[in-house]
Design a protein around this motif. Structure first.
Motif, PDB file in Angstrom:
ATOM      1  N   THR A 112      36.837 -26.763 -13.341  1.00 29.84           N
ATOM      2  CA  THR A 112      37.480 -27.396 -12.195  1.00 29.84           C
ATOM      3  C   THR A 112      36.702 -28.634 -11.750  1.00 29.84           C
ATOM      4  OG1 THR A 112      36.256 -25.973 -10.654  1.00 29.84           O
ATOM      5  CG2 THR A 112      38.414 -25.189 -11.396  1.00 29.84           C
ATOM      6  N   GLY A 113      37.322 -29.392 -10.851  1.00 32.10           N
ATOM      7  CA  GLY A 113      36.665 -30.575 -10.305  1.00 32.10           C
ATOM      8  C   GLY A 113      36.416 -31.660 -11.335  1.00 32.10           C
ATOM      9  N   LEU A 114      37.296 -31.768 -12.323  1.00 32.51           N
ATOM     10  CA  LEU A 114      37.099 -32.733 -13.401  1.00 32.51           C
ATOM     11  C   LEU A 114      37.647 -34.105 -13.030  1.00 32.51           C
ATOM     12  CD1 LEU A 114      38.208 -30.470 -16.394  1.00 32.51           C
ATOM     13  CD2 LEU A 114      35.881 -30.877 -15.562  1.00 32.51           C
ATOM     14  N   ALA A 115      37.065 -35.116 -13.615  1.00 30.99           N
ATOM     15  CA  ALA A 115      37.612 -36.463 -13.494  1.00 30.99           C
ATOM     16  C   ALA A 115      38.795 -36.606 -14.451  1.00 30.99           C
ATOM     17  CB  ALA A 115      36.541 -37.499 -13.832  1.00 30.99           C
ATOM     18  N   ILE A 116      39.673 -37.549 -14.121  1.00 29.86           N
ATOM     19  CA  ILE A 116      40.795 -37.813 -15.021  1.00 29.86           C
ATOM     20  C   ILE A 116      40.261 -38.305 -16.359  1.00 29.86           C
ATOM     21  CG2 ILE A 116      42.753 -39.350 -15.426  1.00 29.86           C
ATOM     22  CD1 ILE A 116      43.293 -39.280 -12.442  1.00 29.86           C
ATOM     23  N   GLY A 117      40.805 -37.769 -17.448  1.00 29.85           N
ATOM     24  CA  GLY A 117      40.373 -38.212 -18.759  1.00 29.85           C
ATOM     25  C   GLY A 117      40.746 -37.233 -19.846  1.00 29.85           C
ATOM     26  N   ASN A 118      40.359 -37.575 -21.066  1.00 27.75           N
ATOM     27  CA  ASN A 118      40.614 -36.735 -22.227  1.00 27.75           C
ATOM     28  C   ASN A 118      39.417 -35.821 -22.469  1.00 27.75           C
ATOM     29  OD1 ASN A 118      43.156 -37.936 -22.822  1.00 27.75           O
ATOM     30  ND2 ASN A 118      42.096 -39.662 -23.773  1.00 27.75           N
ATOM     31  N   TYR A 119      39.690 -34.572 -22.786  1.00 26.57           N
ATOM     32  CA  TYR A 119      38.643 -33.578 -22.988  1.00 26.57           C
ATOM     33  C   TYR A 119      38.930 -32.738 -24.224  1.00 26.57           C
ATOM     34  CZ  TYR A 119      37.245 -34.567 -18.160  1.00 26.57           C
ATOM     35  OH  TYR A 119      36.834 -35.186 -17.007  1.00 26.57           O
ATOM     36  N   THR A 120      37.848 -32.147 -24.733  1.00 25.53           N
ATOM     37  CA  THR A 120      37.963 -31.150 -25.788  1.00 25.53           C
ATOM     38  C   THR A 120      37.233 -29.888 -25.332  1.00 25.53           C
ATOM     39  OG1 THR A 120      38.118 -32.773 -27.568  1.00 25.53           O
ATOM     40  CG2 THR A 120      37.402 -30.559 -28.181  1.00 25.53           C
ATOM     41  N   ALA A 121      37.923 -28.778 -25.403  1.00 23.73           N
ATOM     42  CA  ALA A 121      37.326 -27.496 -25.031  1.00 23.73           C
ATOM     43  C   ALA A 121      37.207 -26.630 -26.275  1.00 23.73           C
ATOM     44  CB  ALA A 121      38.165 -26.796 -23.978  1.00 23.73           C
ATOM     45  N   THR A 122      36.088 -25.942 -26.409  1.00 25.13           N
ATOM     46  CA  THR A 122      35.910 -25.011 -27.512  1.00 25.13           C
ATOM     47  C   THR A 122      35.493 -23.652 -26.954  1.00 25.13           C
ATOM     48  OG1 THR A 122      33.586 -25.621 -27.830  1.00 25.13           O
ATOM     49  CG2 THR A 122      35.221 -26.816 -29.135  1.00 25.13           C
ATOM     50  N   VAL A 123      35.935 -22.621 -27.637  1.00 21.44           N
ATOM     51  CA  VAL A 123      35.549 -21.255 -27.293  1.00 21.44           C
ATOM     52  C   VAL A 123      35.092 -20.568 -28.572  1.00 21.44           C
ATOM     53  CG1 VAL A 123      36.287 -19.044 -26.341  1.00 21.44           C
ATOM     54  CG2 VAL A 123      37.224 -21.164 -25.411  1.00 21.44           C
ATOM     55  N   THR A 124      33.877 -20.021 -28.549  1.00 17.76           N
ATOM     56  CA  THR A 124      33.392 -19.246 -29.682  1.00 17.76           C
ATOM     57  C   THR A 124      33.084 -17.834 -29.222  1.00 17.76           C
ATOM     58  OG1 THR A 124      31.059 -19.832 -29.304  1.00 17.76           O
ATOM     59  CG2 THR A 124      32.337 -21.279 -30.760  1.00 17.76           C
ATOM     60  N   GLY A 125      33.422 -16.877 -30.056  1.00 18.33           N
ATOM     61  CA  GLY A 125      32.971 -15.510 -29.848  1.00 18.33           C
ATOM     62  C   GLY A 125      31.652 -15.350 -30.588  1.00 18.33           C
ATOM     63  N   ASN A 126      30.669 -14.718 -29.953  1.00 19.07           N
ATOM     64  CA  ASN A 126      29.330 -14.655 -30.525  1.00 19.07           C
ATOM     65  C   ASN A 126      28.883 -13.205 -30.710  1.00 19.07           C
ATOM     66  OD1 ASN A 126      29.365 -17.488 -30.040  1.00 19.07           O
ATOM     67  ND2 ASN A 126      28.628 -17.123 -27.971  1.00 19.07           N
ATOM     68  N   ASN A 127      28.039 -13.020 -31.730  1.00 10.31           N
ATOM     69  CA  ASN A 127      27.316 -11.760 -31.851  1.00 10.31           C
ATOM     70  C   ASN A 127      25.849 -12.092 -32.088  1.00 10.31           C
ATOM     71  OD1 ASN A 127      27.152 -12.458 -34.579  1.00 10.31           O
ATOM     72  ND2 ASN A 127      28.693 -10.975 -35.244  1.00 10.31           N
ATOM     73  N   LEU A 128      25.055 -11.093 -32.446  1.00  3.31           N
ATOM     74  CA  LEU A 128      23.622 -11.350 -32.598  1.00  3.31           C
ATOM     75  C   LEU A 128      23.309 -12.357 -33.689  1.00  3.31           C
ATOM     76  CD1 LEU A 128      22.064  -7.810 -32.091  1.00  3.31           C
ATOM     77  CD2 LEU A 128      21.618  -9.835 -30.720  1.00  3.31           C
ATOM     78  N   ASN A 129      24.218 -12.530 -34.639  1.00 12.01           N
ATOM     79  CA  ASN A 129      23.991 -13.525 -35.691  1.00 12.01           C
ATOM     80  C   ASN A 129      24.145 -14.955 -35.172  1.00 12.01           C
ATOM     81  OD1 ASN A 129      23.418 -11.903 -37.987  1.00 12.01           O
ATOM     82  ND2 ASN A 129      25.577 -11.321 -38.090  1.00 12.01           N
ATOM     83  N   GLY A 130      24.813 -15.104 -34.051  1.00  8.91           N
ATOM     84  CA  GLY A 130      25.007 -16.437 -33.495  1.00  8.91           C
ATOM     85  C   GLY A 130      26.466 -16.701 -33.175  1.00  8.91           C
ATOM     86  N   ALA A 131      26.789 -17.967 -33.040  1.00  4.88           N
ATOM     87  CA  ALA A 131      28.135 -18.380 -32.642  1.00  4.88           C
ATOM     88  C   ALA A 131      29.113 -18.240 -33.798  1.00  4.88           C
ATOM     89  CB  ALA A 131      28.114 -19.820 -32.139  1.00  4.88           C
ATOM     90  N   GLY A 132      30.316 -17.787 -33.477  1.00  8.72           N
ATOM     91  CA  GLY A 132      31.371 -17.691 -34.472  1.00  8.72           C
ATOM     92  C   GLY A 132      32.142 -18.988 -34.595  1.00  8.72           C
ATOM     93  N   ALA A 133      33.260 -18.923 -35.302  1.00  6.04           N
ATOM     94  CA  ALA A 133      34.111 -20.098 -35.468  1.00  6.04           C
ATOM     95  C   ALA A 133      34.716 -20.490 -34.121  1.00  6.04           C
ATOM     96  CB  ALA A 133      35.212 -19.806 -36.482  1.00  6.04           C
ATOM     97  N   ALA A 134      34.886 -21.788 -33.932  1.00  3.59           N
ATOM     98  CA  ALA A 134      35.349 -22.293 -32.639  1.00  3.59           C
ATOM     99  C   ALA A 134      36.864 -22.440 -32.609  1.00  3.59           C
ATOM    100  CB  ALA A 134      34.703 -23.638 -32.341  1.00  3.59           C
ATOM    101  N   ALA A 135      37.457 -21.992 -31.514  1.00  2.40           N
ATOM    102  CA  ALA A 135      38.842 -22.332 -31.200  1.00  2.40           C
ATOM    103  C   ALA A 135      38.796 -23.584 -30.328  1.00  2.40           C
ATOM    104  CB  ALA A 135      39.519 -21.190 -30.464  1.00  2.40           C
TER     105      ALA A 135
END
Length: 664
Positions: free
Chosen positions: A448-471
């Protein structure tokens, strides 16, 4: 790089000076017995003594309580030796938590990293026949870098050490890398006519791993008949002339200066010493050590050499030193990590003096977790751990007013369970705007509270090995607009007018056109005025019915699109009925009555009836709103008549005014 040269005589003098300081007092794990501290470390022989000192314990008869390192909250370090203090047993157990399990003492860097891994995963240490040690170890001492690729563990540089070769007897000075390679890869090696008896530390030793890599060998190419000895213990390894074994220079210095517990006094007294080595690219030999005020000291040129110099590390879980992680351990971070303005407790002046006393060099990058400044990352060190990371979650993004809401469904399960989600938002320039680590039970998050503009959001599911593939979602964040529309009930034939107002809460005046539709059919458009308003006129011939209108605003570069619905009720038009008829007529004649029906915006059609009372006496059909109807003959007398318009699908029925005709 400047290198300090040393002759064999200098080395011999150093050995004598070191030998005079040898002693063998008792030493121990965290003392007194039963002492438990928050930050537990195990592993490397090379750094165990200096870590014991930094933990504030008594090492070789000297108490370091006044310089014990602690976190800002007062959490202390517990450093457990690689072998049992006093007995030298490699088969003893340790207990690191009050009420925790007793498990085999991790001997060497590799076993220390394995214990840290099993502490994270909850597996049994050191194998399936061992003990589950989840949560029993916080860091591992390591004198070598990662052996498994990955990001689960961070190797935080702690000091600079060097690998020398400890030898007994003469004739083994100035050895080259190639000569060392041959000594450790062939049977019955000789150098300058001297029979050489190589020894090598235990398999899980970081010193062994580093040394073999330095001379171009590994566990598969080393001569399998070379005897295995405990790391950094000269007495057991150097028993006759011609013996040679890789040795931590820092450990040799600390033992010979009487700083660390002694395992080399007898060997040094019999002539064992650190040999000079011809460093790659040099033409002469360099000694790893020199003497300063009767004490052994490092030769910096040897330590800084890229072949035989090495960083030594404290290995910690990467997520535990990430301030944005839900697994962030502030105490661990305070003790081990230097980042920005935050300094590691292990890098204070007091700590670095202790580190120097144990034969190591302090470097400006000690404690840095910057991968460009000597820090390294590696994977979990267990052959039984599935190395898979989670697949990408199924992501949905909903941009809102200066915001974007992300929601997702969990990826398919992996062998190591999902532990958390990392949500990251970057701007159009690629810079991170915000990041958040969330528990595995969470499936949505809003920026929230973002300025107007273009953004990219990524979500990764993680386990102890580290970050998974990003959506990933890429889109535009704008201000919210609100469209409102009203329209009054309108008779057929009159123009329906839709009053539209588009508003915004951030001081941006909406501009552009609005469109009014019924279903997919465009009924009208209009351009907003300077206050965000417009009245859109529709067709005056919409069918008589209730119409559901959709009013759409397409938005601008700063405003989102918005829409509203309005209900338009179109009713039948109200007509006017007028008649024109003679005032009298012969009872034998047929009078003609002209009827005109009018309505606003339309020309009525349909049937007109002439009534006398309640009786229909004549009918006619409108043409262009008018009809002339011939009446039947009327009996003598005065007749009161009226015209009645029956109405149509668009115009209501209407009774005209009475009129009279006198029949004579």
């Amino acid at each position: 790089m400047r290198r300090t040269r040393s002759t064999a005589a200098l080395v011999a003098a150093a050995v004598v000076a070191g030998g005079m300081a040898l002693s063998s007092p008792a030493y121990a794990d965290p003392t007194p017995a039963g002492t438990f501290r928050q930050l537990v470390g195990v592993g490397s022989d090379t750094t165990q003594d200096v870590l014991n000192a930094l933990a504030g314990d008594t090492v070789n008869g000297k108490s370091y309580a006044t310089t014990a390192v602690k976190s800002a909250a007062g959490a202390g370090v517990a450093s457990y030796d690689a072998i049992e203090p006093g007995t030298g047993s490699t088969a003893s157990n340790i207990q690191t938590r009050s009420g925790g399990p007793s498990f085999l003492r991790p001997n060497g860097s590799g076993k220390g990293r394995l214990a840290l891994t099993d502490s994270l995963t909850g597996d049994k240490f050191p194998n399936a026949d061992g003990v589950a040690i989840k949560g029993q170890v916080d860091f591992a001492r390591s004198s070598s870098g990662p052996t498994v690729s990955g990001t689960a563990l961070t190797y935080v540089p702690f000091a600079r050490d060097a690998l020398g070769v400890a030898v007994r007897g003469s004739g083994l000075e100035g050895l080259t890398k190639d000569q060392l390679h041959d000594i450790y890869s062939t049977a019955n090696p000789t150098v300058n006519g001297v029979a050489v008896h190589p020894k090598i530390p235990q398999t899980d030793s970081g010193t062994r791993k580093f040394f073999l890599a330095a001379i171009g060998l590994d566990n598969s190419t080393i001569n399998k008949d070379i005897p295995v000895v405990q790391e950094n213990q000269g007495n057991a390894a150097l028993t006759e002339d011609g013996d040679i074994v890789p040795f931590s220079v820092g450990s040799w210095i600390a033992q010979n200066n009487g700083t660390a517990p002694d395992y080399s006094k007898d060997a040094a007294a019999a002539g064992a010493h650190l040999a000079t080595v011809q460093l790659p690219g040099d033409t002469g030999a360099t000694s790893p050590v020199t003497t300063v005020n009767g004490k052994l000291a490092p030769v910096s040129g040897y330590y800084e050499n890229s072949t035989f110099g090495r960083d030594v590390y404290n290995v910690v879980p990467t997520r535990a030193i990430d301030p944005t992680s839900i697994f962030f351990d502030k105490d661990l971070y305070d003790v081990f990590v230097t980042s920005g303005a935050h300094g590691a407790a292990l890098a204070t002046d007091d700590s670095e003096k202790v580190i120097a006393d144990f034969g190591f060099l302090n470097e400006p990058y000690n404690g840095s977790v910057n991968l460009a400044r000597h820090a390294k990352q590696g994977g979990l060190e267990s052959s039984t751990v599935d190395t898979a990371t989670p697949a990408a979650p199924a992501l949905k993004a909903t941009p809102g007013d200066k915001s974007v809401k992300l929601s997702w469904t969990a990826p398919a399960a992996t062998a190591l369970p999902l532990t958390d989600y990392r949500v990251t938002l970057t701007g159009s320039d690629g810079a991170v705007v915000a990041a958040k680590d969330l528990p595995a039970s969470t499936t949505s998050y809003s920026f929230t509270g973002l300025a107007i503009g273009n953004y990219t959001a990524t979500v990764t599911g993680n386990n102890l090995n580290g970050a998974g593939a990003a959506a990933t979602w890429t889109g535009t964040v704008k201000y919210k607009s609100t469209t409102a529309a009203t329209v009054a009930t309108t008779p057929y034939g009159k123009v329906p007018k839709v009053a539209v107002t588009v508003t915004d809460s951030h001081g941006v005046v909406p501009t552009g056109k609005v469109t009014v539709k019924e279903g997919a059919t465009v009924l009208g458009t209009g351009t907003l005025d300077g206050s965000g308003k417009v009245t859109v006129a529709l067709s005056n011939h919409l069918k008589v019915a209730t119409h559901t209108l959709t009013v759409s605003y397409p938005g601008t570069s700063k405003l989102y699109s918005s829409s509203a619905t309005a209900s338009l009720k179109v009713t039948k038009a109200t007509p006017s009925v007028s008649t024109g008829a003679p005032t009298s007529v012969s009872h034998t004649a047929h009078a003609k009555v002209t009827v005109k029906v009018t309505a606003t915006g339309t020309t009525p059609g349909g049937t007109v009836r002439i009534y006398e009372g309640t009786r229909v006496i004549a009918t006619g059909t409108l043409s262009r709103g008018t009809v002339t109807i011939t009446l039947p003959t009327l009996s003598r007398g005065t007749h009161t008549l009226h015209a009645y318009y029956a109405g149509s699908s668009t115009v209501s029925a209407k009774t005209g005014a009475n009129f009279t005709i006198k029949s004579t």
